[in-house]
Design a protein around this motif. Structure first.
Motif, PDB file in Angstrom:
ATOM      1  N   GLU A  35     -38.159 -75.051  -7.163  1.00  0.00           N
ATOM      2  CA  GLU A  35     -38.043 -74.009  -8.184  1.00  0.00           C
ATOM      3  C   GLU A  35     -36.620 -73.458  -8.240  1.00  0.00           C
ATOM      4  N   ALA A  36     -36.043 -73.217  -7.073  1.00  0.00           N
ATOM      5  CA  ALA A  36     -34.676 -72.687  -7.024  1.00  0.00           C
ATOM      6  C   ALA A  36     -33.683 -73.698  -7.597  1.00  0.00           C
ATOM      7  N   ALA A  37     -33.890 -74.988  -7.301  1.00  0.00           N
ATOM      8  CA  ALA A  37     -33.003 -76.018  -7.844  1.00  0.00           C
ATOM      9  C   ALA A  37     -33.130 -76.083  -9.365  1.00  0.00           C
ATOM     10  N   SER A  38     -34.343 -75.928  -9.880  1.00  0.00           N
ATOM     11  CA  SER A  38     -34.552 -75.935 -11.336  1.00  0.00           C
ATOM     12  C   SER A  38     -33.862 -74.735 -11.984  1.00  0.00           C
ATOM     13  N   GLU A  39     -34.037 -73.551 -11.387  1.00  0.00           N
ATOM     14  CA  GLU A  39     -33.358 -72.356 -11.909  1.00  0.00           C
ATOM     15  C   GLU A  39     -31.854 -72.517 -11.855  1.00  0.00           C
ATOM     16  N   ASN A  40     -31.369 -73.105 -10.787  1.00  0.00           N
ATOM     17  CA  ASN A  40     -29.933 -73.326 -10.626  1.00  0.00           C
ATOM     18  C   ASN A  40     -29.410 -74.214 -11.749  1.00  0.00           C
ATOM     19  N   ALA A  41     -30.138 -75.278 -12.051  1.00  0.00           N
ATOM     20  CA  ALA A  41     -29.718 -76.168 -13.141  1.00  0.00           C
ATOM     21  C   ALA A  41     -29.715 -75.424 -14.477  1.00  0.00           C
ATOM     22  N   THR A  42     -30.725 -74.583 -14.702  1.00  0.00           N
ATOM     23  CA  THR A  42     -30.796 -73.800 -15.945  1.00  0.00           C
ATOM     24  C   THR A  42     -29.606 -72.850 -16.041  1.00  0.00           C
ATOM     25  N   PHE A  43     -29.304 -72.163 -14.944  1.00  0.00           N
ATOM     26  CA  PHE A  43     -28.176 -71.221 -14.941  1.00  0.00           C
ATOM     27  C   PHE A  43     -26.850 -71.949 -15.137  1.00  0.00           C
ATOM     28  N   ARG A  44     -26.693 -73.112 -14.550  1.00  0.00           N
ATOM     29  CA  ARG A  44     -25.448 -73.868 -14.722  1.00  0.00           C
ATOM     30  C   ARG A  44     -25.270 -74.295 -16.182  1.00  0.00           C
ATOM     31  N   ALA A  45     -26.366 -74.713 -16.811  1.00  0.00           N
ATOM     32  CA  ALA A  45     -26.289 -75.085 -18.239  1.00  0.00           C
ATOM     33  C   ALA A  45     -25.918 -73.868 -19.069  1.00  0.00           C
ATOM     34  N   ARG A  46     -26.487 -72.720 -18.752  1.00  0.00           N
ATOM     35  CA  ARG A  46     -26.174 -71.477 -19.482  1.00  0.00           C
ATOM     36  C   ARG A  46     -24.709 -71.095 -19.278  1.00  0.00           C
ATOM     37  N   ILE A  47     -24.208 -71.237 -18.070  1.00  0.00           N
ATOM     38  CA  ILE A  47     -22.797 -70.924 -17.795  1.00  0.00           C
ATOM     39  C   ILE A  47     -21.891 -71.838 -18.606  1.00  0.00           C
ATOM     40  N   THR A  48     -22.218 -73.116 -18.637  1.00  0.00           N
ATOM     41  CA  THR A  48     -21.412 -74.065 -19.423  1.00  0.00           C
ATOM     42  C   THR A  48     -21.383 -73.669 -20.900  1.00  0.00           C
ATOM     43  N   ALA A  49     -22.546 -73.303 -21.431  1.00  0.00           N
ATOM     44  CA  ALA A  49     -22.614 -72.889 -22.841  1.00  0.00           C
ATOM     45  C   ALA A  49     -21.788 -71.629 -23.073  1.00  0.00           C
ATOM     46  N   LEU A  50     -21.873 -70.662 -22.169  1.00  0.00           N
ATOM     47  CA  LEU A  50     -21.107 -69.417 -22.308  1.00  0.00           C
ATOM     48  C   LEU A  50     -19.604 -69.672 -22.188  1.00  0.00           C
ATOM     49  N   GLU A  51     -19.207 -70.583 -21.290  1.00  0.00           N
ATOM     50  CA  GLU A  51     -17.789 -70.921 -21.165  1.00  0.00           C
ATOM     51  C   GLU A  51     -17.272 -71.548 -22.461  1.00  0.00           C
ATOM     52  N   GLU A  52     -18.080 -72.418 -23.045  1.00  0.00           N
ATOM     53  CA  GLU A  52     -17.671 -73.043 -24.322  1.00  0.00           C
ATOM     54  C   GLU A  52     -17.557 -71.992 -25.427  1.00  0.00           C
ATOM     55  N   ASP A  53     -18.500 -71.045 -25.468  1.00  0.00           N
ATOM     56  CA  ASP A  53     -18.429 -69.957 -26.455  1.00  0.00           C
ATOM     57  C   ASP A  53     -17.181 -69.115 -26.238  1.00  0.00           C
ATOM     58  N   LEU A  54     -16.851 -68.826 -24.979  1.00  0.00           N
ATOM     59  CA  LEU A  54     -15.665 -68.040 -24.664  1.00  0.00           C
ATOM     60  C   LEU A  54     -14.396 -68.771 -25.098  1.00  0.00           C
ATOM     61  N   ILE A  55     -14.328 -70.056 -24.827  1.00  0.00           N
ATOM     62  CA  ILE A  55     -13.158 -70.842 -25.256  1.00  0.00           C
ATOM     63  C   ILE A  55     -13.029 -70.815 -26.772  1.00  0.00           C
ATOM     64  N   ALA A  56     -14.139 -70.958 -27.485  1.00  0.00           N
ATOM     65  CA  ALA A  56     -14.121 -70.926 -28.956  1.00  0.00           C
ATOM     66  C   ALA A  56     -13.682 -69.556 -29.463  1.00  0.00           C
ATOM     67  N   ALA A  57     -14.161 -68.492 -28.836  1.00  0.00           N
ATOM     68  CA  ALA A  57     -13.778 -67.138 -29.254  1.00  0.00           C
ATOM     69  C   ALA A  57     -12.295 -66.904 -29.029  1.00  0.00           C
ATOM     70  N   ARG A  58     -11.758 -67.353 -27.902  1.00  0.00           N
ATOM     71  CA  ARG A  58     -10.323 -67.191 -27.626  1.00  0.00           C
ATOM     72  C   ARG A  58      -9.482 -67.970 -28.648  1.00  0.00           C
ATOM     73  N   THR A  59      -9.928 -69.186 -28.923  1.00  0.00           N
ATOM     74  CA  THR A  59      -9.202 -70.005 -29.909  1.00  0.00           C
ATOM     75  C   THR A  59      -9.211 -69.321 -31.272  1.00  0.00           C
ATOM     76  N   SER A  60     -10.344 -68.801 -31.654  1.00  0.00           N
ATOM     77  CA  SER A  60     -10.455 -68.103 -32.941  1.00  0.00           C
ATOM     78  C   SER A  60      -9.569 -66.865 -32.951  1.00  0.00           C
ATOM     79  N   LEU A  61      -9.559 -66.125 -31.859  1.00  0.00           N
ATOM     80  CA  LEU A  61      -8.733 -64.917 -31.769  1.00  0.00           C
ATOM     81  C   LEU A  61      -7.255 -65.277 -31.874  1.00  0.00           C
ATOM     82  N   ARG A  62      -6.829 -66.351 -31.215  1.00  0.00           N
ATOM     83  CA  ARG A  62      -5.426 -66.779 -31.296  1.00  0.00           C
ATOM     84  C   ARG A  62      -5.051 -67.124 -32.742  1.00  0.00           C
TER      85      ARG A  62
END
Length: 115
Positions: free
Chosen positions: A78-105
């Protein structure tokens, strides 16, 4: 004379014949061998009796440990499954952050070039 009163005469005779060896009479040696054999057999029998006494406790403890192991394995999965879910969410948030910074620039560049 002092020795003959303490030790059996056969032992004294054997030692006098061959002083380089501490000869032990065969009877005494065979008694020691029998004693050692009986002690080993008694130890073995006592060990078997102790094993028989603790066998039910050991089986119950093994069952308890197996159940605990299964529970821990389930929780780990269960913990490994949650970990994978959180890692996918972090990756998505990092991509959103990169897109927001690019847009702001771009907005800042557009604003600066318009002036």
């Amino acid at each position: 004379r002092h020795l003959s009163s303490t030790f059996p005469s056969r032992l004294i005779t054997n030692c006098l014949r061959n002083p380089s060896t501490n000869a032990v009479p065969r009877d005494e040696r065979s008694h020691r061998d029998e004693r050692d054999r009986l002690q080993a057999a008694l130890r073995h029998q006592l060990g078997q009796q102790l094993d028989a006494l603790h066998a039910p406790d050991t089986a119950a403890r093994a069952d308890q440990l197996n159940a605990l192991n299964q529970d821990l394995t389930r929780r780990l999965e269960e913990a490994a499954s949650e970990n994978a879910t959180f890692r996918a969410r972090i990756t998505a948030l990092e991509e959103d952050l990169i897109a927001a910074r690019t847009s702001l620039r771009r907005m800042i560049r557009t604003e600066n070039t318009a002036r």
